[in-house]
Design a protein around this motif. Structure first.
Motif, mmCIF file in Angstrom:
data_model
loop_
_atom_site.group_PDB
_atom_site.id
_atom_site.type_symbol
_atom_site.label_atom_id
_atom_site.label_comp_id
_atom_site.label_asym_id
_atom_site.label_seq_id
_atom_site.Cartn_x
_atom_site.Cartn_y
_atom_site.Cartn_z
ATOM 1 N N PHE A 59 -6.956 6.807 -2.931
ATOM 2 C CA PHE A 59 -5.526 6.620 -2.589
ATOM 3 C C PHE A 59 -4.517 6.997 -3.640
ATOM 4 N N ASP A 60 -3.174 7.609 -3.426
ATOM 5 C CA ASP A 60 -2.144 7.521 -4.604
ATOM 6 C C ASP A 60 -1.086 6.840 -4.270
ATOM 7 N N VAL A 61 -1.112 5.802 -3.216
ATOM 8 C CA VAL A 61 -0.210 4.622 -3.226
ATOM 9 C C VAL A 61 -0.803 3.277 -3.626
ATOM 10 N N PRO A 62 -0.032 2.275 -3.735
ATOM 11 C CA PRO A 62 -0.659 0.910 -4.138
ATOM 12 C C PRO A 62 -1.965 0.513 -3.481
ATOM 13 N N VAL A 63 -2.706 0.046 -4.288
ATOM 14 C CA VAL A 63 -4.091 -0.671 -3.753
ATOM 15 C C VAL A 63 -3.993 -1.998 -4.306
ATOM 16 N N ALA A 64 -4.465 -2.893 -3.488
ATOM 17 C CA ALA A 64 -4.737 -4.203 -4.013
ATOM 18 C C ALA A 64 -5.900 -4.921 -3.111
ATOM 19 N N TYR A 65 -6.485 -5.929 -3.551
ATOM 20 C CA TYR A 65 -7.434 -6.377 -3.018
ATOM 21 C C TYR A 65 -7.482 -8.101 -2.591
ATOM 22 N N ASP A 89 1.794 3.992 2.993
ATOM 23 C CA ASP A 89 2.751 3.362 1.940
ATOM 24 C C ASP A 89 1.675 2.578 1.093
ATOM 25 N N ALA A 90 0.886 1.855 1.644
ATOM 26 C CA ALA A 90 -0.068 0.973 0.653
ATOM 27 C C ALA A 90 -1.323 0.648 1.446
ATOM 28 N N VAL A 91 -2.295 0.253 0.449
ATOM 29 C CA VAL A 91 -3.740 0.028 1.211
ATOM 30 C C VAL A 91 -4.024 -1.311 0.552
ATOM 31 N N GLY A 92 -4.458 -2.131 1.735
ATOM 32 C CA GLY A 92 -5.236 -3.402 1.084
ATOM 33 C C GLY A 92 -6.766 -3.432 1.227
ATOM 34 N N ILE A 93 -7.331 -3.913 0.771
ATOM 35 C CA ILE A 93 -8.740 -3.892 0.843
ATOM 36 C C ILE A 93 -9.401 -5.429 0.922
ATOM 37 N N SER A 94 -10.393 -5.743 1.924
ATOM 38 C CA SER A 94 -10.941 -7.195 1.612
ATOM 39 C C SER A 94 -12.737 -6.568 1.761
ATOM 40 N N MET A 95 -13.513 -7.129 1.481
ATOM 41 C CA MET A 95 -14.803 -6.740 1.467
ATOM 42 C C MET A 95 -15.895 -7.881 1.367
ATOM 43 N N MET A 155 7.491 0.873 7.187
ATOM 44 C CA MET A 155 6.382 0.977 6.149
ATOM 45 C C MET A 155 5.058 0.787 6.653
ATOM 46 N N LYS A 156 4.247 1.468 6.469
ATOM 47 C CA LYS A 156 2.779 1.659 7.040
ATOM 48 C C LYS A 156 1.754 1.244 5.962
ATOM 49 N N ILE A 157 0.948 0.077 6.340
ATOM 50 C CA ILE A 157 0.013 -0.512 5.589
ATOM 51 C C ILE A 157 -1.336 -0.338 6.269
ATOM 52 N N ALA A 158 -2.166 0.320 5.384
ATOM 53 C CA ALA A 158 -3.734 0.079 6.032
ATOM 54 C C ALA A 158 -4.415 -0.815 5.275
ATOM 55 N N GLY A 159 -5.027 -1.671 6.210
ATOM 56 C CA GLY A 159 -5.843 -2.751 5.723
ATOM 57 C C GLY A 159 -7.357 -2.414 6.122
#
Length: 342
Positions: A94-100, A62-68, A1-5
């Motif tokens: 993004f068409d994959v799950p995104v959360a914050y 596979d998924a993207v996490g966002i902090s800001m 699984m590849k996760i982008a943060g």
């Protein structure tokens, strides 16, 4: 699984793509881009895509996490407006799950919409996840280009007294001072030189990047932000900008005098951070410090040593490049855990 943060800051947007195998980190790749959100926030979408594609194809994520922290820039009237604007941009990409990343947990878009301030400036929560695995009882100090986080960790969990940036600025847990973008006159009002004390010009003539440039404490590629005068980033140009802080120029001040001024300014910024670190250390009865960020060696370690505290560098475990984007790494890890718990 590849996760982008992603850690979307006011000046820099950082990315960590972590390849997980059986829940464990197999590989980490990182990158960042200077993006002044106060003037170019409309370029955020393009920047996020470009960052990913410099490392991996979008289809592999596979998924993207966002902090800001960019919600504070003056392109937005309120923090809530900034959070919602940034989240809306991310959701379209993004068409994959995104959360914050929030101050207390990871939020979906619908949860964020109901409480946008929960996400504002919560990137330090992501970093604390990594630090808690390195040392169970410590203070983590993270100095980036603009700010310094000073967060107590007990039993592997952050126990900060403040939650928002507003609250943390009153608890010693946030010092608005950094390795690159800080106006020198925000923490000095005079400079001793040649047995005289020179009051400084309260203008935006030079920044900390200029000081650490002339002192050879940052690399050329570290100086990513804009210069105050719109000129180049050579050591001579940095020296010229520093001279203006004393209403002088390079005809008036020698190279040796510029270095003496820069060394004094460095020590004063270390003391500024040490003052807040002392407050947190004494309040929480913690004497071990874990340092990270661009300023981990330049400022964080020096502040801890100034107070005779024990120092552990995140650089002993992660590469310097990974330390610079530590909140993005923490964001990817928290996103992986969030996905697994769904």
């Amino acid at each position: 699984m590849k996760i982008a943060g992603f850690d979307i800051g006011g000046a820099n947007t950082d990315l960590a793509i972590i390849d997980f195998e059986d829940g464990e980190i197999k590989d980490i790749k990182t990158d960042f881009e200077y993006l002044p959100m106060w003037s170019r926030n409309d370029e955020l979408g393009r920047t996020l895509i470009n960052l990913v594609e410099r490392i991996s194809s979008i289809e592999e994520i596979d998924a993207v996490g966002i902090s800001m922290t960019a919600e504070l820039v003056d392109a937005f009237e309120t923090k809530s407006e900034g959070v919602l604007n940034i989240a809306t941009t991310c959701e379209k990409l993004f068409d994959v799950p995104v959360a914050y990343i929030g101050l207390n947990n990871v939020l979906s878009l619908s949860e964020l919409v109901n409480n946008p301030l929960e996400v504002a400036a919560a990137n330090w929560i992501a970093t604390s996840q990594i630090v808690g695995e390195i040392e169970k009882d410590c203070i983590f100090v993270d100095t980036g280009s603009t700010t310094t986080d000073i967060i107590p960790i007990k039993n592997g969990k952050e126990c900060a007294k403040g939650r928002t940036d507003f609250e943390r600025s009153a608890t010693g847990e946030l010092v608005y001072t950094g390795t690159l973008r800080t106006n020198l006159t925000s923490f000095i009002d005079s400079v001793p030189l040649n047995n005289k004390n020179y009051r400084v010009a309260s203008e935006l003539f030079a920044i900390t990047a200029d000081v650490y440039n002339v002192l050879d404490l940052i690399k050329d590629e570290d100086y990513v932000c804009a210069t105050c005068d719109g000129e180049g980033k050579s050591k001579e140009e940095s020296a010229r900008r520093i001279s203006r802080v004393l209403c002088a120029d390079l005809d008036i001040l020698s190279k040796e005098e510029i270095l003496e001024i820069a060394e004094y300014i460095h020590k004063e910024q270390v003391k500024q951070i040490a003052s807040a670190l002392k407050e947190v250390s004494e309040r929480e009865n913690l004497n071990k410090v874990v340092v990270t960020g661009l300023g981990k060696d330049i400022l964080c370690s020096e502040a801890a040593k100034f107070l005779n505290l024990d120092v552990i560098s995140m650089g002993d475990i992660y590469s310097d490049e990974e330390c610079v984007v530590a909140p993005a790494i923490g964001t990817a890890i928290m996103m992986k855990n969030y996905i697994q718990n769904q």
